[in-house]
Design a protein around this motif. Structure first.
Motif, PDB file in Angstrom:
ATOM      1  N   PRO A 168      11.415   7.389  -6.451  1.00  0.00           N
ATOM      2  CA  PRO A 168      10.605   7.265  -7.668  1.00  0.00           C
ATOM      3  C   PRO A 168      10.881   5.940  -8.366  1.00  0.00           C
ATOM      4  CG  PRO A 168      12.372   8.876  -7.971  1.00  0.00           C
ATOM      5  CD  PRO A 168      12.372   8.501  -6.531  1.00  0.00           C
ATOM      6  N   LEU A 169       9.841   5.360  -8.948  1.00  0.00           N
ATOM      7  CA  LEU A 169       9.956   4.058  -9.593  1.00  0.00           C
ATOM      8  C   LEU A 169       9.799   4.182 -11.103  1.00  0.00           C
ATOM      9  CD1 LEU A 169       7.746   1.926  -7.163  1.00  0.00           C
ATOM     10  CD2 LEU A 169      10.196   2.432  -7.012  1.00  0.00           C
ATOM     11  N   THR A 170      10.391   3.244 -11.815  1.00  0.00           N
ATOM     12  CA  THR A 170      10.213   3.127 -13.258  1.00  0.00           C
ATOM     13  C   THR A 170       9.556   1.789 -13.544  1.00  0.00           C
ATOM     14  OG1 THR A 170      12.154   4.499 -13.750  1.00  0.00           O
ATOM     15  CG2 THR A 170      11.370   3.028 -15.490  1.00  0.00           C
ATOM     16  N   VAL A 208      11.713  -0.689 -11.349  1.00  0.00           N
ATOM     17  CA  VAL A 208      13.125  -0.373 -11.165  1.00  0.00           C
ATOM     18  C   VAL A 208      13.208   0.830 -10.239  1.00  0.00           C
ATOM     19  CG1 VAL A 208      15.263   0.296 -12.308  1.00  0.00           C
ATOM     20  CG2 VAL A 208      13.662  -1.260 -13.467  1.00  0.00           C
ATOM     21  N   PRO A 209      14.003   0.730  -9.137  1.00  0.00           N
ATOM     22  CA  PRO A 209      14.791  -0.423  -8.704  1.00  0.00           C
ATOM     23  C   PRO A 209      13.922  -1.619  -8.328  1.00  0.00           C
ATOM     24  CG  PRO A 209      14.700   1.236  -6.977  1.00  0.00           C
ATOM     25  CD  PRO A 209      14.080   1.854  -8.173  1.00  0.00           C
ATOM     26  N   GLN A 210      14.497  -2.809  -8.377  1.00  0.00           N
ATOM     27  CA  GLN A 210      13.721  -4.035  -8.214  1.00  0.00           C
ATOM     28  C   GLN A 210      13.162  -4.213  -6.806  1.00  0.00           C
ATOM     29  OE1 GLN A 210      16.001  -7.376  -9.617  1.00  0.00           O
ATOM     30  NE2 GLN A 210      15.635  -6.887 -11.772  1.00  0.00           N
ATOM     31  N   GLU A 211      13.850  -3.774  -5.799  1.00  0.00           N
ATOM     32  CA  GLU A 211      13.365  -3.890  -4.421  1.00  0.00           C
ATOM     33  C   GLU A 211      13.395  -2.515  -3.768  1.00  0.00           C
ATOM     34  OE1 GLU A 211      15.228  -6.973  -2.201  1.00  0.00           O
ATOM     35  OE2 GLU A 211      14.605  -8.564  -3.581  1.00  0.00           O
ATOM     36  N   PRO A 212      12.501  -1.637  -4.169  1.00  0.00           N
ATOM     37  CA  PRO A 212      12.529  -0.266  -3.662  1.00  0.00           C
ATOM     38  C   PRO A 212      12.108  -0.202  -2.195  1.00  0.00           C
ATOM     39  CG  PRO A 212      10.557  -0.618  -4.945  1.00  0.00           C
ATOM     40  CD  PRO A 212      11.397  -1.854  -5.117  1.00  0.00           C
ATOM     41  N   PRO A 213      12.646   0.746  -1.446  1.00  0.00           N
ATOM     42  CA  PRO A 213      12.215   0.905  -0.054  1.00  0.00           C
ATOM     43  C   PRO A 213      10.813   1.493   0.006  1.00  0.00           C
ATOM     44  CG  PRO A 213      13.727   2.670  -0.670  1.00  0.00           C
ATOM     45  CD  PRO A 213      13.692   1.714  -1.829  1.00  0.00           C
ATOM     46  N   ALA A 214       9.985   0.924   0.851  1.00  0.00           N
ATOM     47  CA  ALA A 214       8.626   1.440   1.036  1.00  0.00           C
ATOM     48  C   ALA A 214       8.658   2.663   1.940  1.00  0.00           C
ATOM     49  CB  ALA A 214       7.731   0.373   1.640  1.00  0.00           C
ATOM     50  N   SER A 215       7.625   3.462   1.837  1.00  0.00           N
ATOM     51  CA  SER A 215       7.433   4.532   2.814  1.00  0.00           C
ATOM     52  C   SER A 215       7.095   3.885   4.154  1.00  0.00           C
ATOM     53  CB  SER A 215       6.295   5.449   2.366  1.00  0.00           C
ATOM     54  OG  SER A 215       5.858   6.264   3.426  1.00  0.00           O
ATOM     55  N   PRO A 216       7.896   4.115   5.213  1.00  0.00           N
ATOM     56  CA  PRO A 216       7.606   3.480   6.510  1.00  0.00           C
ATOM     57  C   PRO A 216       6.223   3.838   7.033  1.00  0.00           C
ATOM     58  CG  PRO A 216       9.803   4.454   6.513  1.00  0.00           C
ATOM     59  CD  PRO A 216       9.134   4.925   5.262  1.00  0.00           C
ATOM     60  N   GLU A 217       5.788   5.068   6.787  1.00  0.00           N
ATOM     61  CA  GLU A 217       4.455   5.489   7.247  1.00  0.00           C
ATOM     62  C   GLU A 217       3.357   4.703   6.533  1.00  0.00           C
ATOM     63  OE1 GLU A 217       7.351   8.871   7.770  1.00  0.00           O
ATOM     64  OE2 GLU A 217       6.852   7.465   6.162  1.00  0.00           O
ATOM     65  N   PRO A 241       1.571  -2.211  -9.168  1.00  0.00           N
ATOM     66  CA  PRO A 241       2.868  -1.751  -8.637  1.00  0.00           C
ATOM     67  C   PRO A 241       2.992  -1.794  -7.124  1.00  0.00           C
ATOM     68  CG  PRO A 241       2.225  -0.352 -10.455  1.00  0.00           C
ATOM     69  CD  PRO A 241       1.064  -1.277 -10.203  1.00  0.00           C
ATOM     70  N   HIS A 242       1.896  -1.647  -6.392  1.00  0.00           N
ATOM     71  CA  HIS A 242       1.969  -1.734  -4.933  1.00  0.00           C
ATOM     72  C   HIS A 242       2.468  -3.101  -4.474  1.00  0.00           C
ATOM     73  CE1 HIS A 242      -0.741   1.718  -5.389  1.00  0.00           C
ATOM     74  NE2 HIS A 242      -0.340   2.078  -4.198  1.00  0.00           N
ATOM     75  N   LEU A 243       2.206  -4.114  -5.275  1.00  0.00           N
ATOM     76  CA  LEU A 243       2.600  -5.466  -4.903  1.00  0.00           C
ATOM     77  C   LEU A 243       4.063  -5.742  -5.208  1.00  0.00           C
ATOM     78  CD1 LEU A 243      -0.546  -7.317  -6.306  1.00  0.00           C
ATOM     79  CD2 LEU A 243      -0.199  -6.322  -4.029  1.00  0.00           C
ATOM     80  N   LEU A 244       4.729  -4.813  -5.870  1.00  0.00           N
ATOM     81  CA  LEU A 244       6.118  -4.993  -6.276  1.00  0.00           C
ATOM     82  C   LEU A 244       7.096  -4.269  -5.366  1.00  0.00           C
ATOM     83  CD1 LEU A 244       5.611  -4.642 -10.142  1.00  0.00           C
ATOM     84  CD2 LEU A 244       5.446  -6.692  -8.706  1.00  0.00           C
ATOM     85  N   VAL A 245       6.580  -3.653  -4.304  1.00  0.00           N
ATOM     86  CA  VAL A 245       7.412  -3.042  -3.267  1.00  0.00           C
ATOM     87  C   VAL A 245       7.427  -4.028  -2.107  1.00  0.00           C
ATOM     88  CG1 VAL A 245       7.705  -1.060  -1.729  1.00  0.00           C
ATOM     89  CG2 VAL A 245       6.733  -0.736  -4.020  1.00  0.00           C
ATOM     90  N   PRO A 246       8.546  -4.725  -1.864  1.00  0.00           N
ATOM     91  CA  PRO A 246       8.546  -5.860  -0.928  1.00  0.00           C
ATOM     92  C   PRO A 246       7.955  -5.577   0.447  1.00  0.00           C
ATOM     93  CG  PRO A 246      10.584  -5.806  -2.167  1.00  0.00           C
ATOM     94  CD  PRO A 246       9.863  -4.552  -2.521  1.00  0.00           C
TER      95      PRO A 246
END
Length: 348
Positions: A168-170, A208-217, A241-246
């Motif tokens: 989950p992201l903040t 937050v977190p700044q570099e969250p793990p993406a869903s691999p799928e 927000p989609h652009l902030l998940v590396p």
């Protein structure tokens, strides 16, 4: 909201206009299957009502749909479940699943059940049944994606629903104008629910977190897509927000898919107070300058200066397509059949 302009020569809207005339202005049949040139593999990114509008239209033109959904909601039922059980907020995921239901009795019944919200002031009050169902399957399987896939099978959903991140992201927003004594001062607003209703003007956001793990799928779906659709939706809390998940951002940049950005029908919201259509594109580019687009889709009601919007789209590598996709008499609501016709013409 800006008034409509007269049609401008060179505007790419004729195919959609012809399709609408052929169906009749008030003919609400979906696009004919025989009119499809292809069944593109489409990934739609967003959250809330905007993503639901996209999915309701896409399921009329493709049977290969994957929804990649924001996971930053911290309000209402989703926020309560997120805080109590330390899980992804299920609300936007639930709405996406409901939008992918068929229009037959099975689909409409389960969509309504999924969206049912309990009344009252007790522990169940305010909770959506679909949120509880999703949470139950997450606990049963211990696997977020498998749980969502099982709900999709129950609903006979016309596509797959995935979270954009594995945690989950903040959302944290830098906001201007909250200090009456200093209108230019910048403040930080934390949480999706607070950002969505801030009286100030959002300048930028982070997660937050700044570099969250993406869903691999989700990453795999973008890599294998023929088209990627971003928006409509709350610009700072559902789209960007989609652009902030590396890993997700990298997939959006490298994918061989064509990329379509769908502008909102209401531009001047609490999140985007005073924004023009061009400003929406500029903010998107500021958060992901390396991202290129192929098409920007806009309803004529939000196009105040077509030349300026066309130039802003070209700065992102995109062609501007102006087509009527709003419900007649309800300018802030997408007509799923008109939107489907626009998608079909663009993707064919």
């Amino acid at each position: 909201m800006h008034g409509r302009q007269a049609p401008v020569r060179g505007r790419r809207r004729a195919p959609v206009a012809r399709a609408l005339r052929a169906r009749g202005r008030h003919d609400h049949r979906p696009p004919r299957p025989g009119a499809r040139v292809s069944r593109p593999r489409v990934v739609a990114l967003g959250g809330g009502h905007g993503l639901a509008a996209t999915l309701s239209a896409l399921r009329l033109v493709s049977d290969q749909i994957t929804a990649v959904v924001t996971v930053a909601d911290d309000g209402g039922s989703s926020g309560r479940l997120r805080a109590e059980f330390d899980v992804l907020p299920p609300g936007d995921l639930r709405m996406a699943l409901a939008a992918l239901c068929n229009d037959d009795e099975w689909g409409t019944t389960w969509a309504a059940v999924l969206q049912h919200r309990f009344a009252g002031e007790g522990p169940l009050g305010g909770h959506s049944l679909g949120n509880l169902l999703i949470l139950s399957l997450w606990e049963h399987y211990g696997d977020t994606v498998r749980g969502l896939d099982m709900v999709g099978r129950l609903l006979s959903a016309r596509g797959r629903v995935l979270p954009m991140a594995a945690v989950p992201l903040t959302i944290e927003a830098v906001v201007r104008g909250l200090d009456p004594g200093d209108p230019e001062a910048l403040s930080t607003v934390t949480g999706q629910a607070s950002v969505a209703k801030t009286p100030g003007q959002v300048a930028s956001i982070a997660v937050v977190p700044q570099e969250p793990p993406a869903s691999p799928e989700a990453v795999q779906a973008i890599d294998e897509a023929g088209w990627v659709v971003l928006g409509p939706g709350s610009w700072f809390t559902s789209v960007i927000p989609h652009l902030l998940v590396p890993e997700l951002r990298a997939a959006l940049v490298r994918t061989p898919a064509r990329r379509l950005l769908n502008l909102n029908l209401e531009l001047d919201t609490s999140e985007t107070s005073g924004f023009t259509a061009e400003r929406h594109l500029e903010v998107l580019a500021a958060h992901a300058p390396e991202l290129r687009l192929d098409v920007v889709l806009a309803d004529p009601s939000v196009v105040a200066d077509e030349q300026a919007l066309r130039q802003a789209a070209q700065q992102l590598g995109a062609e501007l397509v102006v087509a009527e996709v709003a419900t007649a008499g309800s300018p802030g609501q997408h007509d799923s059949l008109r939107l489907a016709a626009a998608y079909r013409d663009i993707m064919s």
